[in-house]
Design an enzyme around this catalytic site. Structure first.
Site, PDB file in Angstrom:
ATOM      1  N   TYR A 200       0.887  -1.238   0.010  1.00  0.00           N
ATOM      2  CA  TYR A 200      -0.006   0.039   0.052  1.00  0.00           C
ATOM      3  C   TYR A 200       0.836   1.210  -0.053  1.00  0.00           C
ATOM      4  CZ  TYR A 200      -4.298  -2.444   1.376  1.00  0.00           C
ATOM      5  OH  TYR A 200      -5.516  -3.352   1.622  1.00  0.00           O
ATOM      6  N   HIS A 377     -16.460  -3.265   0.923  1.00  0.00           N
ATOM      7  CA  HIS A 377     -15.092  -3.332   1.103  1.00  0.00           C
ATOM      8  C   HIS A 377     -14.727  -4.541   2.138  1.00  0.00           C
ATOM      9  CE1 HIS A 377     -11.017  -2.945   0.785  1.00  0.00           C
ATOM     10  NE2 HIS A 377     -10.959  -2.976   2.030  1.00  0.00           N
TER      11      HIS A 377
END
Ligand SMILES: *[C@@H]1O[C@H](CO)[C@@H](O)[C@H](O)[C@H]1NC(C)=O
Ligand SMILES: *[C@@H]1O[C@H](CO)[C@@H](O)[C@H](O)[C@H]1NC(C)=O
Ligand SMILES: *[C@@H]1O[C@H](CO)[C@@H](O)[C@H](O)[C@H]1NC(C)=O
Ligand SMILES: *[C@@H]1O[C@H](CO)[C@@H](O)[C@H](O)[C@H]1NC(C)=O
Ligand SMILES: *[C@@H]1O[C@H](CO)[C@@H](O)[C@H](O)[C@H]1NC(C)=O
Ligand SMILES: *[C@@H]1O[C@H](CO)[C@@H](O)[C@H](O)[C@H]1NC(C)=O
Ligand SMILES: *[C@@H]1O[C@H](CO)[C@@H](O)[C@H](O)[C@H]1NC(C)=O
Ligand SMILES: *[C@@H]1O[C@H](CO)[C@@H](O)[C@H](O)[C@H]1NC(C)=O
Ligand SMILES: *[C@@H]1O[C@H](CO)[C@@H](O)[C@H](O)[C@H]1NC(C)=O
Ligand SMILES: *[C@@H]1O[C@H](CO)[C@@H](O)[C@H](O)[C@H]1NC(C)=O
Length: 526
Positions: A200, A377
């Site tokens: 990330y 999500h």
């Protein structure tokens, strides 16, 4: 069955532009960003037939489908082409990521097949009503269209030559580009992607100065490495985040507190267009805010030395629309919440709650919120997400429902209709996970192998509440997920469901306006 009249009616809006096109197929959309896959379609009446023409820049096979989920699972598919032995065309259906099976009943009729200057043009027709249980029911709602094609007429794995786009076939609204519009690039700046499988990256930045308030009406992905860019989120930061930086995410930097979602993209998705009467505000009184761009790179082949400048292009206009759009995060607080999922569970449910009655503590009056899209999500173990809508303790609807959740396809999905949340309504977010193949406990957390349960609600008019999430307090649950026998999993799940939850309501300053209230999850979703 095919002769039954459909029960819905529809309003067809014809624009001046459509007169120039083939009158039998007035609608046209490119299904991909590179404009290699073009779909035209049209129909006389919703009780009749729908005609499609698919033109793809290839001389190989071409495939088109209607999918419940945007992937192949459960999709109604046609595959055809013009090969050395002439044209071929079949109605098929798919049960997974494998060669679609030929449908017993061929419900699609080929009208023509041609190749012209390296382009295959396939024209075909079907009744709008489904003729058998393998046919997708076409309704006046946005439908996920999928496509794929090959370089040759040997029908085999499409590799990257595939994609999806959501289109409302029966109630199509042509896209309008507002006058005096422009765009902002919000991208990484040639960062080195490490060879880690999951990475990330976070860039905390100021947007270019826009002066007064503008409206973002379209979000377009700009992707340099399609093979590794998995999802992108743009968050607005609280005022106390003042220094830009460029770093791995979630290692304890201040920008981890930027959690107000402004824009999103997930693999398989394309350009996202906001409704005509609403858009996301940017600039104006917010000009001093920083933003955080987060890109999840998924690099299973551990490729080295990739330099990437992917990101989002935010199309904006100075001509303001009627409503400001807000995006509200609901679900379980992401991060280290103790809500352990035992291994070897086929269908394990977690629950979160948002009670909008408490909004009035931060805001008065609270308008009705018109929800028009959602982004769901979870991580790898997620299988279903259901967002129940309750009023006076009774479930009145689902705000969102995905019974075939696919981590590989996380897109903002427009609802077929606008759903109204009234002050006092409750929103319950239920996630279902499968840990059948895992040998140890799955925790709630940020890593891809941890889990999350979030539903981002896109609504208008925007209010100054960015999150309505809950923190289950499971201290009182005496069972340990690590050692739980399989026949006790259901009991453990029930104990967790009954555990008290702390309601957390955040405004855009994050550090103020925490509404803490203990409540017990009492809801049963239908
Ligand atoms: C429109 O497309 C249909 C189906 O391919 C074809 O039969 C018709 O001739 C076309 N009409 C015009 C005006 O091009
Ligand atoms: C068709 O493709 C071939 C090979 O890719 C190329 O050489 C040719 O110029 C193309 N023709 C047209 C009309 O695009
Ligand atoms: C696709 O093919 C058509 C017809 O040959 C051509 O006009 C068009 O430029 C091609 N598009 C791209 C993006 O190559
Ligand atoms: C277009 O928008 C810019 C700001 O983005 C503004 O300065 C300009 O006056 C606008 N022009 C027109 C014709 O509206
Ligand atoms: C945005 O990025 C593209 C390259 O991807 C570049 O051509 C364009 O000039 C940039 N536009 C702005 C407004 O920064
Ligand atoms: C990215 O950085 C590398 C050096 O690390 C450089 O060679 C390359 O030209 C840069 N690319 C761009 C698009 O700036
Ligand atoms: C990448 O993987 C290495 C080795 O497993 C690890 O030490 C490093 O912290 C990881 N980097 C990031 C940014 O996750
Ligand atoms: C579990 O593992 C089996 C065998 O490796 C595999 O076929 C199956 O798809 C896996 N199931 C899930 C839910 O990942
Ligand atoms: C939202 O709240 C923040 C912090 O509490 C405040 O600075 C801002 O002005 C508020 N915005 C609106 C539109 O009320
Ligand atoms: C944001 O929160 C901080 C800390 O609670 C507070 O000092 C500040 O005044 C708040 N800012 C606004 C604009 O409400």
């Amino acid at each position: 069955m095919c002769s039954l009249l459909p029960s819905f009616s529809l309003l067809l809006i014809c624009t001046a532009g459509s007169w120039a096109m083939n009158v039998t197929m007035p609608f046209m959309e490119y299904l991909d960003q590179d404009r290699l896959v073009c779909l035209k379609w049209g129909f006389d009446s919703p009780a009749g037939d729908i005609t499609f023409q698919l033109a793809v820049n290839t001389t190989g096979w071409v495939g088109f489908g209607l999918s419940p989920n945007g992937d192949m699972m459960g999709a109604d598919i046609v595959i055809g082409g013009l090969g050395p032995k002439g044209s071929y065309f079949t109605d098929r259906y798919s049960t997974g990521n494998s060669m679609p099976k030929v449908d017993m009943q061929q419900s699609y009729t080929l009208l023509s097949m041609s190749e012209n200057q390296n382009q295959t043009i396939m024209t075909f027709r079907r009744s709008i009503k489904a003729c058998d249980d393998k046919d997708f029911q076409i309704t006046a709602q946005p439908i996920k269209l999928i496509y794929a094609y090959g370089k040759t007429d040997d029908i085999s794995y499409h590799g990257g030559r595939r994609g999806t786009k959501e289109v409302n076939l029966l109630n199509y609204m042509p896209r309008t580009i507002p006058a005096n519009s422009s765009y902002l690039n919000v991208t990484m700046n040639n960062i080195t992607v490490p060879s880690n499988t999951t990475y990330y990256h976070c860039k905390v930045m100021k947007l270019p100065k826009l002066g007064e308030k503008h409206h973002i009406y379209q979000i377009e992905p700009v992707i340099e490495h399609r093979d590794i860019v998995h999802h992108m989120l743009l968050y607005r930061c609280p005022l106390y985040v003042t220094n830009p930086y460029d770093k791995p995410c979630y290692i304890g930097d201040i920008g981890d507190a930027c959690f107000e979602v402004v824009a999103s993209w997930g693999v398989g998705g394309g350009v996202y267009e906001l409704p005509e009467n609403a858009a996301i505000p940017v600039g104006g009184e917010d000009s001093e805010r920083l933003y955080r761009l987060e890109i999840h790179y998924n690099n299973p082949e551990r490729k080295e030395g990739i330099k990437d400048s992917s990101g989002l292009r935010l199309h904006y206009t100075a001509k303001l629309r009627q409503h400001d759009v807000g995006i509200m995060t609901t679900g379980i607080l992401p991060g280290n919440v103790k809500y352990d999922i035992p291994p070897k569970a086929n269908q394990f449910h977690t629950y979160a709650i948002c009670n909008t009655a408490h909004f009035s503590k931060l805001l008065d009056p609270v308008p009705d919120l018109q929800v028009f899209a959602v982004l769901l999500h979870t991580h790898l173990a997620g299988r279903k997400v259901r967002v129940g809508h309750f009023r006076n303790g009774k479930q009145i609807d689902f705000l969102a429902l995905n019974e075939n959740y696919n981590f590989e396809l996380q897109q903002t999905v427009s609802l077929g209709s606008i759903k109204k949340i009234k002050q006092g309504d409750e929103i319950a977010v239920e996630c279902t996970y499968s840990t059948a193949n895992r040998t140890s406990v799955t925790q709630m957390g940020l890593a891809t192998t941890d889990e999350m349960c979030l539903a981002f609600l896109f609504y208008y008019p925007a209010i100054n509440i960015t999150s309505c999430i809950s923190i289950p307090d499971t201290k009182g649950v005496q069972m340990d997920a690590n050692t739980i026998p399989q026949d006790k999993i259901a009991e453990y799940e029930r104990l967790l469901k009954k555990a008290p939850q702390t309601q957390v309501i955040l405004d855009s300053n994050v550090s103020t306006g925490l509404g803490y209230l203990m409540l017990t999850f009492l809801f049963c979703l239908i």
